[in-house]
Design a protein around this motif. Structure first.
Motif, PDB file in Angstrom:
ATOM      1  N   GLU A  30       1.076  -1.148  -0.281  1.00  0.00           N
ATOM      2  CA  GLU A  30      -0.459  -0.039   0.039  1.00  0.00           C
ATOM      3  C   GLU A  30       0.806   1.183   0.113  1.00  0.00           C
ATOM      4  OE1 GLU A  30      -2.808  -0.553   3.103  1.00  0.00           O
ATOM      5  OE2 GLU A  30      -3.985  -1.380   2.586  1.00  0.00           O
ATOM      6  N   PRO A  31       1.795   1.142   0.526  1.00  0.00           N
ATOM      7  CA  PRO A  31       2.834   2.628   0.967  1.00  0.00           C
ATOM      8  C   PRO A  31       2.976   3.190  -0.179  1.00  0.00           C
ATOM      9  CG  PRO A  31       3.421   1.460   2.465  1.00  0.00           C
ATOM     10  CD  PRO A  31       2.502   0.763   1.954  1.00  0.00           C
ATOM     11  N   LEU A  32       3.236   1.851  -1.541  1.00  0.00           N
ATOM     12  CA  LEU A  32       4.273   2.288  -2.646  1.00  0.00           C
ATOM     13  C   LEU A  32       2.694   3.262  -3.449  1.00  0.00           C
ATOM     14  CD1 LEU A  32       5.908  -0.720  -2.629  1.00  0.00           C
ATOM     15  CD2 LEU A  32       6.477   1.351  -2.319  1.00  0.00           C
ATOM     16  N   VAL A  33       1.739   2.954  -3.263  1.00  0.00           N
ATOM     17  CA  VAL A  33       0.777   2.674  -4.533  1.00  0.00           C
ATOM     18  C   VAL A  33       0.691   5.171  -4.631  1.00  0.00           C
ATOM     19  CG1 VAL A  33      -2.029   3.139  -4.944  1.00  0.00           C
ATOM     20  CG2 VAL A  33      -0.995   1.156  -3.735  1.00  0.00           C
ATOM     21  N   GLY A  34       0.681   5.024  -5.877  1.00  0.00           N
ATOM     22  CA  GLY A  34       0.997   6.295  -5.837  1.00  0.00           C
ATOM     23  C   GLY A  34       1.368   6.554  -7.789  1.00  0.00           C
ATOM     24  N   PHE A  83      12.099   0.328  -5.648  1.00  0.00           N
ATOM     25  CA  PHE A  83      10.877   1.466  -4.343  1.00  0.00           C
ATOM     26  C   PHE A  83      11.859   1.729  -3.071  1.00  0.00           C
ATOM     27  CE2 PHE A  83       7.652  -0.393  -7.134  1.00  0.00           C
ATOM     28  CZ  PHE A  83       6.795   0.550  -7.319  1.00  0.00           C
ATOM     29  N   LYS A  84      12.409   3.124  -3.126  1.00  0.00           N
ATOM     30  CA  LYS A  84      13.496   3.515  -2.485  1.00  0.00           C
ATOM     31  C   LYS A  84      12.837   4.329  -1.405  1.00  0.00           C
ATOM     32  CE  LYS A  84      16.418   1.942  -5.142  1.00  0.00           C
ATOM     33  NZ  LYS A  84      17.597   0.866  -4.583  1.00  0.00           N
ATOM     34  N   GLU A  85      13.733   4.782  -0.752  1.00  0.00           N
ATOM     35  CA  GLU A  85      12.329   5.279   0.822  1.00  0.00           C
ATOM     36  C   GLU A  85      11.079   5.420   1.022  1.00  0.00           C
ATOM     37  OE1 GLU A  85      14.025   9.556   0.571  1.00  0.00           O
ATOM     38  OE2 GLU A  85      15.445   8.860  -1.227  1.00  0.00           O
ATOM     39  N   ASP A  94      16.141  -0.953 -17.090  1.00  0.00           N
ATOM     40  CA  ASP A  94      16.042  -1.846 -18.535  1.00  0.00           C
ATOM     41  C   ASP A  94      17.822  -2.498 -18.829  1.00  0.00           C
ATOM     42  OD1 ASP A  94      17.047   0.497 -19.692  1.00  0.00           O
ATOM     43  OD2 ASP A  94      15.214   0.790 -21.077  1.00  0.00           O
ATOM     44  N   ALA A  95      17.650  -2.516 -19.828  1.00  0.00           N
ATOM     45  CA  ALA A  95      18.988  -3.486 -20.054  1.00  0.00           C
ATOM     46  C   ALA A  95      19.948  -2.394 -20.121  1.00  0.00           C
ATOM     47  CB  ALA A  95      18.703  -4.400 -21.705  1.00  0.00           C
ATOM     48  N   ALA A  96      19.389  -1.190 -20.418  1.00  0.00           N
ATOM     49  CA  ALA A  96      20.878   0.117 -20.867  1.00  0.00           C
ATOM     50  C   ALA A  96      20.424   0.874 -19.964  1.00  0.00           C
ATOM     51  CB  ALA A  96      20.545   0.641 -22.204  1.00  0.00           C
ATOM     52  N   MET A  97      19.501   1.458 -19.256  1.00  0.00           N
ATOM     53  CA  MET A  97      19.577   2.319 -18.577  1.00  0.00           C
ATOM     54  C   MET A  97      18.771   2.430 -17.296  1.00  0.00           C
ATOM     55  SD  MET A  97      18.568   5.893 -21.559  1.00  0.00           S
ATOM     56  CE  MET A  97      18.384   6.209 -19.803  1.00  0.00           C
ATOM     57  N   SER A  98      18.595   3.382 -16.154  1.00  0.00           N
ATOM     58  CA  SER A  98      17.820   3.521 -15.411  1.00  0.00           C
ATOM     59  C   SER A  98      17.219   4.317 -15.268  1.00  0.00           C
ATOM     60  CB  SER A  98      19.503   3.162 -14.104  1.00  0.00           C
ATOM     61  OG  SER A  98      19.822   1.513 -14.248  1.00  0.00           O
ATOM     62  N   TYR A  99      15.923   4.880 -14.897  1.00  0.00           N
ATOM     63  CA  TYR A  99      15.210   5.956 -14.746  1.00  0.00           C
ATOM     64  C   TYR A  99      14.852   5.475 -13.315  1.00  0.00           C
ATOM     65  CZ  TYR A  99      14.783   4.035 -19.775  1.00  0.00           C
ATOM     66  OH  TYR A  99      15.267   4.388 -20.431  1.00  0.00           O
ATOM     67  N   TRP A 100      15.268   7.076 -13.025  1.00  0.00           N
ATOM     68  CA  TRP A 100      14.289   7.555 -11.748  1.00  0.00           C
ATOM     69  C   TRP A 100      13.079   8.716 -11.399  1.00  0.00           C
ATOM     70  CZ3 TRP A 100      17.762   6.395  -7.130  1.00  0.00           C
ATOM     71  CH2 TRP A 100      18.543   5.488  -7.038  1.00  0.00           C
ATOM     72  N   LEU A 101      12.392   8.016 -11.329  1.00  0.00           N
ATOM     73  CA  LEU A 101      11.468   8.710 -10.852  1.00  0.00           C
ATOM     74  C   LEU A 101      10.887   8.971  -9.333  1.00  0.00           C
ATOM     75  CD1 LEU A 101      10.926   6.215 -13.290  1.00  0.00           C
ATOM     76  CD2 LEU A 101       8.817   7.531 -13.492  1.00  0.00           C
ATOM     77  N   ASN A 102       9.447  10.050  -9.383  1.00  0.00           N
ATOM     78  CA  ASN A 102       9.937  10.861  -8.186  1.00  0.00           C
ATOM     79  C   ASN A 102       8.269  10.696  -7.436  1.00  0.00           C
ATOM     80  OD1 ASN A 102      12.162  11.566  -6.736  1.00  0.00           O
ATOM     81  ND2 ASN A 102      12.413  13.804  -8.071  1.00  0.00           N
ATOM     82  N   ARG A 103       7.558  10.607  -6.347  1.00  0.00           N
ATOM     83  CA  ARG A 103       6.747  10.211  -6.109  1.00  0.00           C
ATOM     84  C   ARG A 103       6.111  11.294  -5.657  1.00  0.00           C
ATOM     85  NH1 ARG A 103       3.510   6.593  -1.246  1.00  0.00           N
ATOM     86  NH2 ARG A 103       1.437   6.488  -2.231  1.00  0.00           N
ATOM     87  N   GLU A 104       4.677  11.529  -6.715  1.00  0.00           N
ATOM     88  CA  GLU A 104       3.998  13.239  -6.697  1.00  0.00           C
ATOM     89  C   GLU A 104       3.134  13.939  -5.614  1.00  0.00           C
ATOM     90  OE1 GLU A 104       1.585  13.256  -9.980  1.00  0.00           O
ATOM     91  OE2 GLU A 104       2.643  14.718 -10.534  1.00  0.00           O
TER      92      GLU A 104
END
Length: 104
Positions: A30-34, A83-85, A94-104
Motif C-alpha cells: 500500500e505505501p508504494l501506491v501512487g 522502490f526507494k525511500e 532496463d538493459a541499457a538505462m535506469s530511470y529515476w522517478l519521484n513520487r508526486e
C-alpha cells in the motif's frame, strides 16, 4: 557492499539471483501506491490490483512480480523496478538505462 560484477571479475563467491517471485502482503504494498514522475516526463501510476502491484505507463497496465518487499520485475518486458525511500522514489531498470522517478 561491492557490486556483483566486481565480485565475479575477481572470482569471489556470489549468490546468483533466482528471480523467484515472493508473496508480499497488501499492507506492505500500500505505501508504494501512487504516481511517480521522472525529469524526462515519464509518468507511472502504481496501484493494487487483485492483491498485487500493477503499473500503468502511457495508458498500458502490467502486473509486477515481487522479488522482495521493494524489488519487482516484469518478465514480459524485461524491466526491473526498485522502490526507494519507502515509496518516495521508483527506479526502473532496463538493459541499457535506469530511470529515476519521484513520487508526486
Amino acid at each position: 557492499k561491492t557490486s556483483l560484477r566486481i565480485e565475479v571479475c575477481f572470482h569471489e563467491p556470489v549468490a546468483i539471483p533466482t528471480f523467484k517471485p515472493v508473496v508480499v502482503s497488501t499492507q506492505v504494498l500500500e505505501p508504494l501506491v501512487g504516481t511517480y514522475v521522472g525529469d524526462n516526463g515519464l509518468k507511472v501510476v502504481a496501484s493494487l490490483v487483485n492483491g498485487g502491484l500493477t503499473l500503468e505507463v502511457k495508458g498500458k497496465q502490467f502486473a509486477l512480480d515481487a522479488l522482495s518487499e521493494r524489488e519487482f520485475h516484469n518478465v514480459q518486458f524485461g524491466f526491473f523496478f526498485d522502490f526507494k525511500e519507502d515509496g518516495k522514489q521508483l527506479v526502473i531498470h532496463d538493459a541499457a538505462m535506469s530511470y529515476w522517478l519521484n513520487r508526486e
